[in-house]
Write an enzyme that holds these catalytic residues in place. Structure first.
Site, PDB file in Angstrom:
ATOM      1  N   ASP A  66      15.288 -38.847   9.239  1.00 32.89           N
ATOM      2  CA  ASP A  66      15.369 -40.570   9.738  1.00 32.89           C
ATOM      3  C   ASP A  66      15.674 -40.746   7.811  1.00 32.89           C
ATOM      4  O   ASP A  66      14.831 -39.713   6.846  1.00 32.89           O
ATOM      5  CB  ASP A  66      13.972 -40.660  10.300  1.00 32.89           C
ATOM      6  CG  ASP A  66      13.649 -39.773  10.140  1.00 32.89           C
ATOM      7  OD1 ASP A  66      13.425 -38.302   9.845  1.00 32.89           O
ATOM      8  OD2 ASP A  66      11.933 -39.540  11.126  1.00 32.89           O
ATOM      9  N   ASN A 135       1.614 -40.344  17.878  1.00 36.55           N
ATOM     10  CA  ASN A 135       1.617 -40.778  19.241  1.00 36.55           C
ATOM     11  C   ASN A 135       2.945 -39.947  19.923  1.00 36.55           C
ATOM     12  O   ASN A 135       3.031 -40.531  21.091  1.00 36.55           O
ATOM     13  CB  ASN A 135       1.843 -42.369  19.063  1.00 36.55           C
ATOM     14  CG  ASN A 135       3.125 -42.463  18.287  1.00 36.55           C
ATOM     15  OD1 ASN A 135       3.736 -41.411  17.530  1.00 36.55           O
ATOM     16  ND2 ASN A 135       3.445 -43.835  17.507  1.00 36.55           N
ATOM     17  N   HIS A 137       5.524 -39.423  18.844  1.00 34.50           N
ATOM     18  CA  HIS A 137       6.798 -39.599  18.625  1.00 34.50           C
ATOM     19  C   HIS A 137       7.914 -38.245  18.044  1.00 34.50           C
ATOM     20  O   HIS A 137       7.068 -37.592  17.456  1.00 34.50           O
ATOM     21  CB  HIS A 137       6.765 -41.373  17.260  1.00 34.50           C
ATOM     22  CG  HIS A 137       6.487 -39.946  16.137  1.00 34.50           C
ATOM     23  ND1 HIS A 137       6.139 -41.411  15.108  1.00 34.50           N
ATOM     24  CD2 HIS A 137       6.572 -39.380  14.747  1.00 34.50           C
ATOM     25  CE1 HIS A 137       6.116 -41.298  14.573  1.00 34.50           C
ATOM     26  NE2 HIS A 137       5.698 -39.862  13.804  1.00 34.50           N
ATOM     27  N   GLU A 142       9.935 -43.807  19.203  1.00 31.17           N
ATOM     28  CA  GLU A 142       8.620 -43.811  19.385  1.00 31.17           C
ATOM     29  C   GLU A 142       8.664 -44.582  20.300  1.00 31.17           C
ATOM     30  O   GLU A 142       9.451 -44.772  21.427  1.00 31.17           O
ATOM     31  CB  GLU A 142       8.092 -45.537  18.415  1.00 31.17           C
ATOM     32  CG  GLU A 142       8.111 -45.801  17.164  1.00 31.17           C
ATOM     33  CD  GLU A 142       7.244 -44.572  15.987  1.00 31.17           C
ATOM     34  OE1 GLU A 142       6.414 -44.309  16.929  1.00 31.17           O
ATOM     35  OE2 GLU A 142       6.050 -45.438  15.531  1.00 31.17           O
TER      36      GLU A 142
HETATM   37  C1  F6R Z   1       9.482 -37.123  10.027  1.00 29.03           C
HETATM   38  C2  F6R Z   1      10.097 -37.617  10.712  1.00 29.03           C
HETATM   39  C3  F6R Z   1       7.928 -37.738  12.066  1.00 29.03           C
HETATM   40  C4  F6R Z   1       7.162 -36.852  11.739  1.00 29.03           C
HETATM   41  C5  F6R Z   1       5.822 -36.868  12.612  1.00 29.03           C
HETATM   42  C6  F6R Z   1       4.779 -36.019  12.036  1.00 29.03           C
HETATM   43  O1  F6R Z   1      11.043 -37.182   9.588  1.00 29.03           O
HETATM   44  O2  F6R Z   1      10.865 -38.080  12.191  1.00 29.03           O
HETATM   45  O3  F6R Z   1       8.487 -37.786  13.095  1.00 29.03           O
HETATM   46  O4  F6R Z   1       7.390 -35.506  11.738  1.00 29.03           O
HETATM   47  O5  F6R Z   1       5.358 -38.063  11.733  1.00 29.03           O
HETATM   48  O6  F6R Z   1       4.933 -36.584  10.439  1.00 29.03           O
HETATM   49  P1  F6R Z   1       3.746 -35.449   9.959  1.00 29.03           P
HETATM   50  O7  F6R Z   1       4.668 -34.160   9.823  1.00 29.03           O
HETATM   51  O8  F6R Z   1       3.334 -35.918   8.381  1.00 29.03           O
HETATM   52  O9  F6R Z   1       2.481 -35.445  10.375  1.00 29.03           O
END
Ligand code: F6R
Length: 240
Positions: A66, A135, A137, A142
């Site tokens: 992303d 959450n 995701h 989401e």
């Molecule tokens: C990042 C992504 C997100 C993160 C998730 C956890 O490329 O796609 O899904 O993996 O938000 O983020 P952290 O590791 O910062 O807790």
């Protein structure tokens, strides 16, 4: 699902980095799906170390999950910047084969179509690395997202905006939208590794591993994939 519980973050990083190393050794031309955020930082530290010791990335192709809409690649909170800093500039990946969706593309719908096509042309993802949001995701898919989704523009949930504010000067600066691989894009990967650490991820990890398969907790879809490894520390495994 293969669930590996280890003592701490360093061990999580080691397990995941070893999986990537084995993948590259078995198939140097692997197509890797990469994640950003805090969770994989330790993995990238180790991959840089393995490179110094001879691990070859030159034949691999990478696709990131992303990118924020509206952030230029040189913005310090962009995922382009993150990947350059933590991995791309430090190992011998071919820059022509490292792909990240462009969040500043003039036609974002076209950019999403192009990204899906690039993944397909590369032969699909051999190994996708995932973090998980508090959450539930994965990528920026989401709660409430469609399990049939492909790469597209998504709106970030209020909890993700809050969680990711730490990477920006203020919460207001967090872009409201991102381009994200879809759930279907992720589920087409041959192998998937999800990593998580810390108690703040325990509820999401429980939902992903033990909860009902529901679009309200996107990571739960991984229960339907034949080759998923979940690597978590004790704290993130606390509610399993
Ligand atoms: C990042 C992504 C997100 C993160 C998730 C956890 O490329 O796609 O899904 O993996 O938000 O983020 P952290 O590791 O910062 O807790």
């Amino acid at each position: 699902m293969n669930v590996i519980v280890v003592n701490n973050y360093a061990r999580v990083s080691e397990e995941v980095a070893k999986i990537i190393r084995n993948q590259l050794k078995a198939k140097p031309s692997s197509v890797l799906g990469l994640a950003t955020g805090s969770s994989p930082l330790g993995v990238y530290d180790l991959l840089r170390e393995y490179y110094q010791k001879g691990l070859d990335f030159s034949c691999a192709t990478t696709f990131n999950l992303d990118e924020y809409v509206g952030l230029e690649p040189d913005h310090p909170a962009s995922y382009h910047y993150y990947m350059q800093k933590n991995l791309f500039s430090k190992v011998n990946l071919n820059p022509e084969r490292t792909f990240i969706p462009k969040g500043t593309a003039p036609d974002l719908a076209e950019e999403c179509r192009r990204y899906e096509e690039l993944i397909q042309r590369a032969g699909g993802l051999d190994l996708q690395i995932l973090g998980i949001g508090t959450n539930g995701h994965i990528g920026f898919n989401e709660p409430g997202c469609n399990f049939g989704s492909r790469t597209r523009v998504v709106s970030l949930s209020a909890s993700t905006l809050r969680d990711n504010a730490r990477f920006f000067a203020t919460e207001k600066e967090v872009p409201a939208q991102a381009v994200s691989m879809g759930i279907k894009t992720i589920m087409h990967a041959k192998n998937i590794v999800l990593l998580a650490n810390g108690g703040c991820k325990a509820e999401a990890v429980r939902g992903a591993v033990r909860g009902p398969v529901t679009e309200n907790l996107p990571a739960s879809v991984l229960q339907l994939h034949p080759a998923v490894t979940v690597v978590v520390d004790q704290a993130a495994a606390g509610k399993l």
